[in-house]
Design a protein around this motif. Structure first.
Motif, PDB file in Angstrom:
ATOM      1  N   UNK A  84       3.136 -33.902 -35.372  1.00 54.58           N
ATOM      2  CA  UNK A  84       2.457 -32.804 -34.685  1.00 54.58           C
ATOM      3  C   UNK A  84       2.899 -32.651 -33.233  1.00 54.58           C
ATOM      4  N   UNK A  85       3.858 -33.486 -32.787  1.00 59.72           N
ATOM      5  CA  UNK A  85       4.338 -33.398 -31.401  1.00 59.72           C
ATOM      6  C   UNK A  85       5.108 -32.095 -31.179  1.00 59.72           C
ATOM      7  N   UNK A  86       4.912 -31.514 -30.020  1.00 57.49           N
ATOM      8  CA  UNK A  86       5.680 -30.336 -29.631  1.00 57.49           C
ATOM      9  C   UNK A  86       6.949 -30.718 -28.878  1.00 57.49           C
ATOM     10  N   UNK A  87       6.959 -31.898 -28.259  1.00 55.40           N
ATOM     11  CA  UNK A  87       8.125 -32.389 -27.535  1.00 55.40           C
ATOM     12  C   UNK A  87       8.109 -33.916 -27.600  1.00 55.40           C
ATOM     13  N   UNK A  88       8.949 -34.515 -28.436  1.00 51.22           N
ATOM     14  CA  UNK A  88       9.999 -33.883 -29.241  1.00 51.22           C
ATOM     15  C   UNK A  88       9.460 -33.170 -30.474  1.00 51.22           C
ATOM     16  N   UNK A  89      10.161 -32.090 -30.844  1.00 51.76           N
ATOM     17  CA  UNK A  89       9.847 -31.319 -32.046  1.00 51.76           C
ATOM     18  C   UNK A  89      10.796 -31.783 -33.149  1.00 51.76           C
ATOM     19  N   UNK A  90      10.234 -32.448 -34.163  1.00 48.77           N
ATOM     20  CA  UNK A  90      11.054 -33.050 -35.214  1.00 48.77           C
ATOM     21  C   UNK A  90      11.277 -32.120 -36.399  1.00 48.77           C
ATOM     22  N   UNK A  91      12.488 -32.214 -36.934  1.00 47.84           N
ATOM     23  CA  UNK A  91      12.842 -31.509 -38.169  1.00 47.84           C
ATOM     24  C   UNK A  91      13.444 -32.518 -39.145  1.00 47.84           C
ATOM     25  N   UNK A  92      13.155 -32.310 -40.413  1.00 44.78           N
ATOM     26  CA  UNK A  92      13.716 -33.130 -41.478  1.00 44.78           C
ATOM     27  C   UNK A  92      14.929 -32.415 -42.054  1.00 44.78           C
ATOM     28  N   UNK A  93      15.971 -33.158 -42.348  1.00 45.54           N
ATOM     29  CA  UNK A  93      17.162 -32.598 -42.973  1.00 45.54           C
ATOM     30  C   UNK A  93      17.077 -32.873 -44.467  1.00 45.54           C
ATOM     31  N   UNK A  95      18.750 -32.415 -48.186  1.00 49.46           N
ATOM     32  CA  UNK A  95      20.001 -32.160 -48.899  1.00 49.46           C
ATOM     33  C   UNK A  95      19.787 -31.064 -49.947  1.00 49.46           C
ATOM     34  N   UNK A  96      20.667 -30.075 -49.974  1.00 52.04           N
ATOM     35  CA  UNK A  96      20.497 -28.932 -50.875  1.00 52.04           C
ATOM     36  C   UNK A  96      20.668 -29.300 -52.341  1.00 52.04           C
ATOM     37  N   UNK A  97      21.505 -30.279 -52.655  1.00 49.35           N
ATOM     38  CA  UNK A  97      21.741 -30.650 -54.042  1.00 49.35           C
ATOM     39  C   UNK A  97      20.602 -31.488 -54.607  1.00 49.35           C
ATOM     40  N   UNK A  98      20.203 -32.518 -53.899  1.00 49.99           N
ATOM     41  CA  UNK A  98      19.156 -33.407 -54.397  1.00 49.99           C
ATOM     42  C   UNK A  98      17.756 -32.923 -54.057  1.00 49.99           C
ATOM     43  N   UNK A  99      17.652 -32.061 -53.044  1.00 53.46           N
ATOM     44  CA  UNK A  99      16.380 -31.586 -52.515  1.00 53.46           C
ATOM     45  C   UNK A  99      15.553 -32.720 -51.921  1.00 53.46           C
ATOM     46  N   UNK A 100      16.229 -33.782 -51.497  1.00 54.22           N
ATOM     47  CA  UNK A 100      15.573 -34.923 -50.878  1.00 54.22           C
ATOM     48  C   UNK A 100      15.815 -34.931 -49.372  1.00 54.22           C
ATOM     49  N   UNK A 101      14.836 -35.412 -48.626  1.00 57.99           N
ATOM     50  CA  UNK A 101      14.990 -35.597 -47.189  1.00 57.99           C
ATOM     51  C   UNK A 101      15.917 -36.781 -46.941  1.00 57.99           C
ATOM     52  N   UNK A 102      16.928 -36.586 -46.108  1.00 56.62           N
ATOM     53  CA  UNK A 102      17.935 -37.628 -45.891  1.00 56.62           C
ATOM     54  C   UNK A 102      18.151 -37.955 -44.417  1.00 56.62           C
ATOM     55  N   UNK A 103      17.395 -37.319 -43.517  1.00 58.41           N
ATOM     56  CA  UNK A 103      17.562 -37.619 -42.107  1.00 58.41           C
ATOM     57  C   UNK A 103      16.595 -36.860 -41.233  1.00 58.41           C
ATOM     58  N   UNK A 104      16.547 -37.256 -39.982  1.00 55.35           N
ATOM     59  CA  UNK A 104      15.690 -36.629 -38.978  1.00 55.35           C
ATOM     60  C   UNK A 104      16.528 -36.186 -37.782  1.00 55.35           C
ATOM     61  N   UNK A 105      16.045 -35.149 -37.108  1.00 58.77           N
ATOM     62  CA  UNK A 105      16.660 -34.672 -35.874  1.00 58.77           C
ATOM     63  C   UNK A 105      15.560 -33.983 -35.080  1.00 58.77           C
ATOM     64  N   UNK A 106      15.688 -33.921 -33.761  1.00 59.07           N
ATOM     65  CA  UNK A 106      14.611 -33.349 -32.948  1.00 59.07           C
ATOM     66  C   UNK A 106      15.162 -32.579 -31.763  1.00 59.07           C
ATOM     67  N   UNK A 107      14.359 -31.645 -31.288  1.00 56.48           N
ATOM     68  CA  UNK A 107      14.580 -30.989 -30.008  1.00 56.48           C
ATOM     69  C   UNK A 107      13.594 -31.597 -29.024  1.00 56.48           C
ATOM     70  N   UNK A 108      14.088 -31.999 -27.852  1.00 54.85           N
ATOM     71  CA  UNK A 108      13.252 -32.771 -26.932  1.00 54.85           C
ATOM     72  C   UNK A 108      13.599 -32.429 -25.484  1.00 54.85           C
ATOM     73  N   UNK A 109      12.847 -33.050 -24.555  1.00 53.96           N
ATOM     74  CA  UNK A 109      13.041 -32.775 -23.118  1.00 53.96           C
ATOM     75  C   UNK A 109      13.111 -31.271 -22.893  1.00 53.96           C
ATOM     76  N   UNK A 110      12.153 -30.574 -23.462  1.00 44.94           N
ATOM     77  CA  UNK A 110      12.184 -29.109 -23.501  1.00 44.94           C
ATOM     78  C   UNK A 110      11.761 -28.532 -22.156  1.00 44.94           C
TER      79      UNK A 110
END
Length: 241
Positions: A84-93, A95-110
């Motif tokens: 629920x954090x706004x900073x950093x704002x996390x997104x899950x990556x 995979x289109x083939x498996x439809x499974x979450x395989x990583x995290x990435x975030x936008x931060x220090x906004x």
């Protein structure tokens, strides 16, 4: 020649129509090989735990501010804290083939007032590392920052000993801007921070290179690239699409 004021002093370019940029939102960024979606601990915890558990050891966490997570409970607790954090704002990556979450990435220090934002908390599992989807995930987030949120500056920072991260930054089109000595203390040790960035003026060339690199024509039947992303940035630009 730089712009000068009435005293003949050089000053930066005028931004008389500038306004604060919007905050990153809980949106889905869809690509061919993956999609980015807002982090949901209940939905994504098991996929992410399984993906991270596929690593042979914990070396991927050496330069991270978080982890490693040796139990699903540890990972779930962390995801619940940040979802629920706004900073950093996390997104899950995902995979289109498996439809499974395989990583995290975030936008931060906004810094919306100045149009500055950082990509960070990049935790790619072995299922994502060195794949087309890994590169596409970075492109999707860059495009969101520059073309939808309209930020001016996109930063990448890492431990100065993290050679893989430094190499990735340059490959993706960031420019090295300097070394911040003894910038932070983390994991019980001192860190010098290597600082990279790209700006909106860089984006058209970088965007065009990503589009060329991600084209199916750039890969053989084994999925191996024909030309590198760095090489693509040196090629003449295509007509804007």
């Amino acid at each position: 020649m730089p712009v000068q004021n009435q005293y003949g002093q050089p000053i930066g370019e005028s931004l008389t129509h500038w306004s604060a940029r919007p905050q990153p939102q809980s949106i889905v960024l869809q690509g061919e090989h993956c999609r980015l979606e807002p982090l949901n601990a209940q939905k994504h915890a098991q996929d992410l735990f399984d993906a991270y558990a596929s690593a042979a050891d914990d070396r991927d966490w050496t330069y991270m501010l978080i982890g490693p997570f040796h139990t699903i409970e540890e990972l779930t607790e962390h995801l619940q804290q940040v979802e629920s954090c706004l900073d950093p704002k996390h997104y899950v990556i995902v995979d289109s083939q498996s439809n499974n979450a395989v990583g995290l990435i975030a936008l931060k220090s906004i810094d919306s007032a100045n149009g500055v934002i950082e990509v960070g908390n990049v935790a790619f599992s072995p299922l994502l590392q060195k794949t087309i989807a890994a590169t596409e995930a970075q492109f999707l987030l860059m495009r969101y920052v520059f073309e939808q949120l309209n930020y001016r500056r996109y930063e990448w920072k890492c431990d100065s000993f993290n050679e893989a991260s430094k190499k990735a930054a340059l490959r993706l089109g960031f420019s090295f801007e300097g070394l911040f000595r003894q910038a932070i203390v983390y994991n019980g040790r001192s860190r010098d921070t290597s600082w990279y960035a790209m700006i909106d003026k860089d984006w058209p060339i970088i965007r065009d290179a990503f589009i060329k690199w991600l084209s199916p024509k750039n890969f053989n039947h084994q999925g191996q690239q024909k030309r590198s992303l760095s090489c693509m940035r040196l090629m003449p630009r295509s007509n804007p699409s």
